[in-house]
Design a protein around this motif. Sequence first.
Motif, PDB file in Angstrom:
ATOM      1  N   SER A 171      -7.195  -6.625  -2.767  1.00 47.71           N
ATOM      2  CA  SER A 171      -7.752  -6.787  -1.428  1.00 47.71           C
ATOM      3  C   SER A 171      -6.697  -7.297  -0.450  1.00 47.71           C
ATOM      4  N   VAL A 172      -5.859  -8.234  -0.912  1.00 50.81           N
ATOM      5  CA  VAL A 172      -4.797  -8.763  -0.051  1.00 50.81           C
ATOM      6  C   VAL A 172      -3.805  -7.658   0.305  1.00 50.81           C
ATOM      7  N   LEU A 173      -3.390  -6.881  -0.691  1.00 46.53           N
ATOM      8  CA  LEU A 173      -2.444  -5.794  -0.436  1.00 46.53           C
ATOM      9  C   LEU A 173      -3.063  -4.732   0.470  1.00 46.53           C
ATOM     10  N   GLY A 174      -4.365  -4.490   0.292  1.00 45.29           N
ATOM     11  CA  GLY A 174      -5.028  -3.497   1.130  1.00 45.29           C
ATOM     12  C   GLY A 174      -5.145  -3.914   2.581  1.00 45.29           C
ATOM     13  N   SER A 175      -5.053  -5.223   2.848  1.00 46.31           N
ATOM     14  CA  SER A 175      -5.152  -5.702   4.230  1.00 46.31           C
ATOM     15  C   SER A 175      -3.844  -5.551   4.997  1.00 46.31           C
ATOM     16  N   PHE A 176      -2.728  -5.281   4.298  1.00 43.17           N
ATOM     17  CA  PHE A 176      -1.451  -5.108   4.977  1.00 43.17           C
ATOM     18  C   PHE A 176      -1.439  -3.772   5.719  1.00 43.17           C
ATOM     19  N   PRO A 177      -0.890  -3.742   6.922  1.00 47.92           N
ATOM     20  CA  PRO A 177      -0.818  -2.465   7.659  1.00 47.92           C
ATOM     21  C   PRO A 177       0.149  -1.501   6.992  1.00 47.92           C
ATOM     22  N   ASN A 178      -0.217  -0.237   6.955  1.00 46.38           N
ATOM     23  CA  ASN A 178       0.655   0.783   6.380  1.00 46.38           C
ATOM     24  C   ASN A 178       0.319   2.126   7.006  1.00 46.38           C
ATOM     25  N   SER A 179       1.177   3.097   6.771  1.00 44.51           N
ATOM     26  CA  SER A 179       1.022   4.417   7.384  1.00 44.51           C
ATOM     27  C   SER A 179       0.154   5.352   6.552  1.00 44.51           C
ATOM     28  N   HIS A 180      -0.306   4.895   5.365  1.00 49.87           N
ATOM     29  CA  HIS A 180      -1.094   5.711   4.442  1.00 49.87           C
ATOM     30  C   HIS A 180      -0.304   6.920   3.935  1.00 49.87           C
ATOM     31  N   ARG A 181       1.004   6.852   4.012  1.00 45.33           N
ATOM     32  CA  ARG A 181       1.850   7.937   3.512  1.00 45.33           C
ATOM     33  C   ARG A 181       2.748   7.448   2.379  1.00 45.33           C
ATOM     34  N   GLN A 182       3.504   6.401   2.648  1.00 47.20           N
ATOM     35  CA  GLN A 182       4.366   5.798   1.632  1.00 47.20           C
ATOM     36  C   GLN A 182       3.942   4.341   1.460  1.00 47.20           C
ATOM     37  N   ILE A 183       2.795   4.173   0.844  1.00 43.83           N
ATOM     38  CA  ILE A 183       2.171   2.852   0.793  1.00 43.83           C
ATOM     39  C   ILE A 183       2.991   1.880  -0.047  1.00 43.83           C
ATOM     40  N   GLU A 184       3.442   2.309  -1.227  1.00 44.85           N
ATOM     41  CA  GLU A 184       4.129   1.385  -2.135  1.00 44.85           C
ATOM     42  C   GLU A 184       5.387   0.781  -1.523  1.00 44.85           C
ATOM     43  N   PRO A 185       6.338   1.607  -1.013  1.00 49.76           N
ATOM     44  CA  PRO A 185       7.541   0.988  -0.420  1.00 49.76           C
ATOM     45  C   PRO A 185       7.234   0.154   0.816  1.00 49.76           C
ATOM     46  N   GLU A 186       6.222   0.544   1.585  1.00 52.36           N
ATOM     47  CA  GLU A 186       5.875  -0.240   2.772  1.00 52.36           C
ATOM     48  C   GLU A 186       5.312  -1.603   2.383  1.00 52.36           C
ATOM     49  N   LEU A 187       4.475  -1.641   1.361  1.00 47.73           N
ATOM     50  CA  LEU A 187       3.935  -2.922   0.903  1.00 47.73           C
ATOM     51  C   LEU A 187       5.037  -3.804   0.329  1.00 47.73           C
ATOM     52  N   LEU A 188       5.942  -3.203  -0.428  1.00 47.69           N
ATOM     53  CA  LEU A 188       7.056  -3.979  -0.977  1.00 47.69           C
ATOM     54  C   LEU A 188       7.948  -4.525   0.135  1.00 47.69           C
ATOM     55  N   ARG A 189       8.113  -3.741   1.195  1.00 44.45           N
ATOM     56  CA  ARG A 189       8.926  -4.202   2.324  1.00 44.45           C
ATOM     57  C   ARG A 189       8.272  -5.415   2.989  1.00 44.45           C
ATOM     58  N   ILE A 190       6.950  -5.371   3.150  1.00 49.65           N
ATOM     59  CA  ILE A 190       6.237  -6.503   3.748  1.00 49.65           C
ATOM     60  C   ILE A 190       6.341  -7.735   2.854  1.00 49.65           C
TER      61      ILE A 190
END
Length: 241
Positions: A171-190
């Motif tokens: 749920s915490v990871l899902g609350s981070f903003p992302n482009s819905h295209r490259q979710i994994e690297p964007e979450l790791l970047r955050i």
Amino acid sequence: MENWFTVRDVKEHKRNAAIWKQQNTEEDRRQHISETHVRWSEMLRLPYYDLIRHLVVDPMHNLFLGIAQWIIKKLWIEGNKISKADLEIMERKAKGNFVRACSLLVCRIIDNNMITEAHKRLLKVALLIEEHYGPEKITPNLHLCLHIRECYQDYSPLYSFWCFSFERMNSVLGSFPNSHRQIEPELLRIIMQNWRLDNILSCQLNNEKLTEGLKLLKPRSTTGTLSAYDKLDYNELFRFR
């Protein structure tokens, strides 16, 4: 129910898994699975890994999202078992045993007597369902809940391995903003950015640049005509809202 507690042979399981791997066609593999209920897993390469004993039953999905919901939806609602007599049987016996078992299992401090009582009550639930609704109503979840006692003995109280914390992190990871295209690297970047900020703030006493930068965030005294309001209290300022 006599064969419910018959432990599978680990060596036989590994042999059947190796045979599945040697099958040449998908049809042969499907046939092998239907006969043995076994397929190959890369975990079997680990010599110390017991694929049967080390299988963990998650209490969250098994008990709270599985059996509890299934009893109400499948047995009572879809099974048209909403008569007063049927509800009385299930509520007084099956549901009472199930609730008592869950209340024991979720205790942060639990002993062998409590886990034994919980196991007996879960077994009673399965027996009542088999008696009143037939053996075809015995689902895999009802079978798996009878192995929670072994999971407790191997991995300590249930809260140490259930999936509530895992789902919370999802749920915490899902609350981070992302482009819905490259979710994994964007979450790791955050996550890395937050880690860097936490690391900087944790050592701010030794960071001269950060100390100087934080001074810019401190409130400054007003000048000119605005300074006339500095000495006014809340009630006086409230009059000019």
